[in-house]
Scaffold this motif. Structure first.
Motif, PDB file in Angstrom:
ATOM      1  N   ARG A 151     -35.921 -28.126  26.342  1.00 17.56           N
ATOM      2  CA  ARG A 151     -35.958 -27.628  25.197  1.00 17.56           C
ATOM      3  C   ARG A 151     -37.222 -27.927  24.367  1.00 17.56           C
ATOM      4  N   ASP A 161     -22.014 -21.992  24.377  1.00 15.43           N
ATOM      5  CA  ASP A 161     -21.514 -22.286  22.936  1.00 15.43           C
ATOM      6  C   ASP A 161     -20.779 -21.085  22.288  1.00 15.43           C
ATOM      7  N   HIS A 166     -21.543 -32.028  31.262  1.00 16.48           N
ATOM      8  CA  HIS A 166     -22.485 -30.978  31.751  1.00 16.48           C
ATOM      9  C   HIS A 166     -21.746 -30.260  33.039  1.00 16.48           C
ATOM     10  N   GLU A 193     -17.112 -31.711  20.726  1.00 19.23           N
ATOM     11  CA  GLU A 193     -18.101 -32.864  20.690  1.00 19.23           C
ATOM     12  C   GLU A 193     -18.551 -33.220  19.230  1.00 19.23           C
ATOM     13  N   MET A 228     -17.524 -29.413  25.153  1.00 19.95           N
ATOM     14  CA  MET A 228     -18.897 -29.324  24.534  1.00 19.95           C
ATOM     15  C   MET A 228     -18.820 -28.341  23.367  1.00 19.95           C
ATOM     16  N   GLY A 229     -19.694 -28.531  22.301  1.00 18.18           N
ATOM     17  CA  GLY A 229     -19.508 -27.877  21.112  1.00 18.18           C
ATOM     18  C   GLY A 229     -20.041 -28.843  19.930  1.00 18.18           C
ATOM     19  N   HIS A 230     -21.341 -29.079  19.537  1.00 17.49           N
ATOM     20  CA  HIS A 230     -21.667 -29.999  18.359  1.00 17.49           C
ATOM     21  C   HIS A 230     -21.294 -29.534  17.157  1.00 17.49           C
ATOM     22  N   ARG A 267     -21.397 -26.558  32.030  1.00 14.42           N
ATOM     23  CA  ARG A 267     -22.615 -25.686  32.278  1.00 14.42           C
ATOM     24  C   ARG A 267     -23.181 -25.286  33.678  1.00 14.42           C
TER      25      ARG A 267
HETATM   26  O1  F6P Z   1     -25.842 -25.796  23.832  1.00 18.75           O
HETATM   27  C1  F6P Z   1     -25.520 -26.248  25.072  1.00 18.75           C
HETATM   28  C2  F6P Z   1     -24.902 -27.330  24.963  1.00 18.75           C
HETATM   29  O2  F6P Z   1     -24.412 -27.744  26.184  1.00 18.75           O
HETATM   30  C3  F6P Z   1     -23.937 -27.793  23.951  1.00 18.75           C
HETATM   31  O3  F6P Z   1     -22.966 -27.485  24.100  1.00 18.75           O
HETATM   32  C4  F6P Z   1     -24.089 -29.359  23.981  1.00 18.75           C
HETATM   33  O4  F6P Z   1     -23.853 -29.980  22.750  1.00 18.75           O
HETATM   34  C5  F6P Z   1     -25.546 -29.481  24.433  1.00 18.75           C
HETATM   35  O5  F6P Z   1     -25.831 -28.320  24.890  1.00 18.75           O
HETATM   36  C6  F6P Z   1     -26.101 -30.600  25.034  1.00 18.75           C
HETATM   37  O6  F6P Z   1     -27.235 -30.684  25.346  1.00 18.75           O
HETATM   38  P1  F6P Z   1     -27.948 -31.699  26.440  1.00 18.75           P
HETATM   39  O7  F6P Z   1     -27.779 -31.012  27.907  1.00 18.75           O
HETATM   40  O8  F6P Z   1     -29.498 -31.473  25.824  1.00 18.75           O
HETATM   41  O9  F6P Z   1     -27.576 -32.909  26.323  1.00 18.75           O
END
Ligand code: F6P
Length: 359
Positions: A75, A137, A282, A232, A179-181, A285
């Protein structure tokens, strides 16, 4: 010679490799001139610091089904992109220099929201950019679907399926934090698919008393357990009324690791019921992309490849109303595709008896 640079940016997701393979195959199979693909390592960092390697046929063999990204990712927040790095390096200038040094004809960027802001900036700075919409997301503007989303729904749903049996054996309340901020497409879809009784989303602030009412109503109906899918970024009505600054301050002081634990504690205090929290985190993902994502990412890759061959740049390839579309990057950058609380899917969920803790 056609020279293409490629990078994956932001949080990884399933089918990144499938999408890159789609671009590579389309361009190499159909280009009239020789082609070179360069892979930038760890997202935009690879472009900033000139970390790249030439990609070969074998890099794209057997990757359709593999999660993660063969290029690595990171990131690089857009809000810092114009700030010089610790050594005073101008990141945007450095990316432009790398692009020119490699004599690239195009940069292919696979990323989500923040990454699209940078892609748009590079396009405005004169680079030829094509992007593909990745994120679990599904919150990217300009496309009905992003790759990674359907697999993540599968993972989160499986987690809920598995929790169901234990919830029912013990007669407990179970919270699954999905997940989903900022945006709740994943918790909403996994919640419906996983038979959640209550779904708490960032877009629909909840009232804990309404959540408790739903649990007690289920009790009275003889149901032994309740399943709650909590995003989240789920937020209570009181917290939603705070300013951003006040809310951040509150979170920093909170005794709970996340909103799910706060909800769990409140339910326990109000009902005396045993509540457990599961956070698949995670895992959502990870793993192999589902067939939908493999097909979708391959199609997006093919469309991106075609745009490159046609020398059409400055677009994200998206999917709208069942058609593959090209969306100008300026339209995508900086916008989120959130859930409208009045949307059909919310109304249908309510008809099915799912509570969002709002009424
Ligand atoms: O944007 C994808 C995501 O998995 C979100 O759903 C989650 O809030 C965020 O990334 C988590 O980020 P990181 O992997 O940096 O902790």
């Amino acid at each position: 010679m056609l020279r293409i640079g490629m990078l994956t940016s932001g949080g990884d997701c399933q089918a990144l490799n499938a999408a890159m393979r789609g671009v590579y195959k389309t361009v190499t199979n159909n280009s009239k001139e020789p082609v070179e693909f360069y892979g930038f390592e760890d997202g935009y960092k690879g472009m900033i610091y000139s970390h790249f390697h030439l990609l070969k046929d074998e890099d794209f063999t057997n990757i359709l089904t593999i999660g993660g990204t063969i290029l690595g990712t990171s990131r690089v927040p857009f809000k810092t992109i114009r700030e010089p790095d610790a050594k005073g390096l101008d990141k945007v200038e450095a990316m432009k220099q790398t692009y020119r040094k490699l004599q690239l004809d195009c940069l292919v960027m696979l990323g989500g929201n923040g990454s699209h802001k940078t892609a748009n900036l590079l396009s405005e700075e004169g680079l030829n950019v094509i992007t593909l919409p990745k994120t679990i997301d599904n919150d990217l503007w300009g496309t009905d679907m992003t790759f990674g989303f359907q697999t993540a729904v599968d993972v989160a749903t499986r987690c809920m399926d598995e929790i169901h049996t234990t919830a029912s054996s013990h007669g407990r309340v179970f919270i699954i934090e999905v997940m989903g901020h900022k945006v709740g497409w994943l918790p909403l879809n996994a919640g419906i698919a996983g038979g959640a009784d209550i779904i708490l989303l960032p877009e629909i602030p909840y009232d804990i008393d309404k959540v408790v009412e739903t649990i007690e109503k289920r009790d009275r109906a003889g149901k032994r357990f309740s399943i709650i899918a909590v995003a989240e970024g789920a937020i209570s009505k009181e917290d939603a009324a705070l300013s951003k600054k006040e809310y951040k301050k509150k979170l920093a002081k909170s005794e709970y690791p996340s909103v799910s634990y706060e909800v769990a504690d409140q339910i326990f205090k109000k009902t005396g019921k045993e509540v457990r929290v599961t956070v698949p985190g995670h895992t959502q993902r990870g793993g192999a992309p589902c067939p939908y994502d493999r097909v979708f990412a391959s199609r997006l890759g093919a469309e991106a490849g075609k745009l490159i061959l046609d020398r059409e740049f400055g677009f994200m390839v998206g999917y709208k109303n069942r058609e593959m579309v090209k969306v100008p990057l300026a339209e995508v950058a900086g916008k989120l595709k959130t859930i409208d609380p009045e949307a059909r899917i919310i109304k249908e969920s309510k008809l099915l008896g799912i509570s969002f803790g709002d009424e």
